[in-house]
Design an enzyme around this catalytic site. Structure first.
Site, PDB file in Angstrom:
ATOM      1  N   ILE A  41       0.905  -1.159   0.000  1.00  0.00           N
ATOM      2  CA  ILE A  41       0.000   0.000   0.000  1.00  0.00           C
ATOM      3  C   ILE A  41       0.937   1.201   0.000  1.00  0.00           C
ATOM      4  O   ILE A  41       1.566   1.512   1.002  1.00  0.00           O
ATOM      5  CB  ILE A  41      -0.943   0.007   1.215  1.00  0.00           C
ATOM      6  CG1 ILE A  41      -1.856  -1.220   1.176  1.00  0.00           C
ATOM      7  CG2 ILE A  41      -1.766   1.296   1.228  1.00  0.00           C
ATOM      8  CD1 ILE A  41      -2.811  -1.336   2.345  1.00  0.00           C
ATOM      9  N   PRO A  42       1.070   1.872  -1.150  1.00  0.00           N
ATOM     10  CA  PRO A  42       2.183   2.807  -1.391  1.00  0.00           C
ATOM     11  C   PRO A  42       2.030   4.184  -0.740  1.00  0.00           C
ATOM     12  O   PRO A  42       1.833   5.195  -1.419  1.00  0.00           O
ATOM     13  CB  PRO A  42       2.217   2.900  -2.916  1.00  0.00           C
ATOM     14  CG  PRO A  42       0.796   2.685  -3.327  1.00  0.00           C
ATOM     15  CD  PRO A  42       0.244   1.684  -2.350  1.00  0.00           C
ATOM     16  N   CYS A  43       2.188   4.237   0.583  1.00  0.00           N
ATOM     17  CA  CYS A  43       2.094   5.514   1.293  1.00  0.00           C
ATOM     18  C   CYS A  43       3.212   6.474   0.889  1.00  0.00           C
ATOM     19  O   CYS A  43       3.067   7.690   1.044  1.00  0.00           O
ATOM     20  CB  CYS A  43       2.074   5.292   2.798  1.00  0.00           C
ATOM     21  SG  CYS A  43       3.403   4.242   3.411  1.00  0.00           S
ATOM     22  N   HIS A  44       4.292   5.962   0.333  1.00  0.00           N
ATOM     23  CA  HIS A  44       5.382   6.827  -0.111  1.00  0.00           C
ATOM     24  C   HIS A  44       4.966   7.735  -1.263  1.00  0.00           C
ATOM     25  O   HIS A  44       5.625   8.727  -1.538  1.00  0.00           O
ATOM     26  CB  HIS A  44       6.617   5.998  -0.499  1.00  0.00           C
ATOM     27  CG  HIS A  44       6.391   5.051  -1.622  1.00  0.00           C
ATOM     28  ND1 HIS A  44       5.815   3.798  -1.440  1.00  0.00           N
ATOM     29  CD2 HIS A  44       6.646   5.159  -2.954  1.00  0.00           C
ATOM     30  CE1 HIS A  44       5.752   3.185  -2.603  1.00  0.00           C
ATOM     31  NE2 HIS A  44       6.241   3.990  -3.537  1.00  0.00           N
ATOM     32  N   ARG A  45       3.852   7.441  -1.923  1.00  0.00           N
ATOM     33  CA  ARG A  45       3.380   8.253  -3.051  1.00  0.00           C
ATOM     34  C   ARG A  45       2.547   9.451  -2.603  1.00  0.00           C
ATOM     35  O   ARG A  45       2.016  10.179  -3.444  1.00  0.00           O
ATOM     36  CB  ARG A  45       2.586   7.381  -4.018  1.00  0.00           C
ATOM     37  CG  ARG A  45       3.446   6.303  -4.654  1.00  0.00           C
ATOM     38  CD  ARG A  45       2.677   5.433  -5.615  1.00  0.00           C
ATOM     39  NE  ARG A  45       3.498   4.288  -5.987  1.00  0.00           N
ATOM     40  CZ  ARG A  45       3.011   3.106  -6.305  1.00  0.00           C
ATOM     41  NH1 ARG A  45       1.707   2.897  -6.326  1.00  0.00           N
ATOM     42  NH2 ARG A  45       3.824   2.114  -6.611  1.00  0.00           N
TER      43      ARG A  45
END
Length: 181
Positions: free
Chosen positions: A122-126
């Site tokens: 789940i790409p929270c870095h985006r």
């Protein structure tokens, strides 16, 4: 953050860090960033699949994930995490843009990003700060974890989505459509 391999079912090595993975029954229960150099081989089919998918992403950031994730989070956190999953590799949204889409506040979105139990999948870095600055990562604004966020975004930049800028904002979008339809 644990610094021993005993707390993890699988540890996948990455450039400059490692990914500790906990499994519960037939699901991924959590993923955390660990210091580089730790490894732990998978001892079950799910662990091998997690290793395969994370390793594939580390080689090619366009690799999709299809892992069974344990149920987690509040309704608000799940709404943020669901929206994160629609952001294509190489694209970003700001905390404010996410907040506007789900009827929340940027601060609450940041809290949900920091509570994400499945980073990378789940790409929270985006999710970045207004004006394109990096923002925080896993409730941290300095040191090891924001450095991983910067690496993940640079890794995805290789896919052609955005570029890191040394003279201006940390990130600048080259695509107007930050979300997948």
């Amino acid at each position: 953050m644990s610094t021993t391999g005993e707390d993890w079912d699988v540890i996948v090595g990455a450039p400059g860090f490692a990914l500790g993975v906990r499994l519960a029954a037939d699901t991924v229960a959590g993923i955390e960033f660990l210091p580089a150099g730790l490894t732990r081989s998978a001892r079950c089919a799910l662990g091998r699949e997690v290793t395969t998918q994370l390793t594939a992403y580390l080689r090619d950031p366009l690799t999709p994930f299809d892992l069974p994730l344990a149920a987690a989070g509040t309704a608000h956190q799940r709404a943020v995490w669901q929206l994160m999953r629609t952001i294509a590799p190489g694209c970003t949204l700001t905390y404010g843009e996410v907040a506007a889409q789900i009827g929340s506040s940027p601060r609450a979105v940041g809290g949900a990003c920091g509570a994400n139990p499945f980073p990378i999948v789940i790409p929270c870095h985006r999710i970045v700060a207004a004006g394109g600055s990096l923002g925080g990562f896993a409730h941290s604004t300095a040191g090891f974890l924001p450095g991983i966020k910067r690496w993940l975004l640079a890794h995805e930049a290789a896919a052609g989505g955005f570029r890191l800028s040394a003279n201006g904002p940390a990130l600048s979008s080259r695509r107007p459509d930050a979300r997948l339809s």
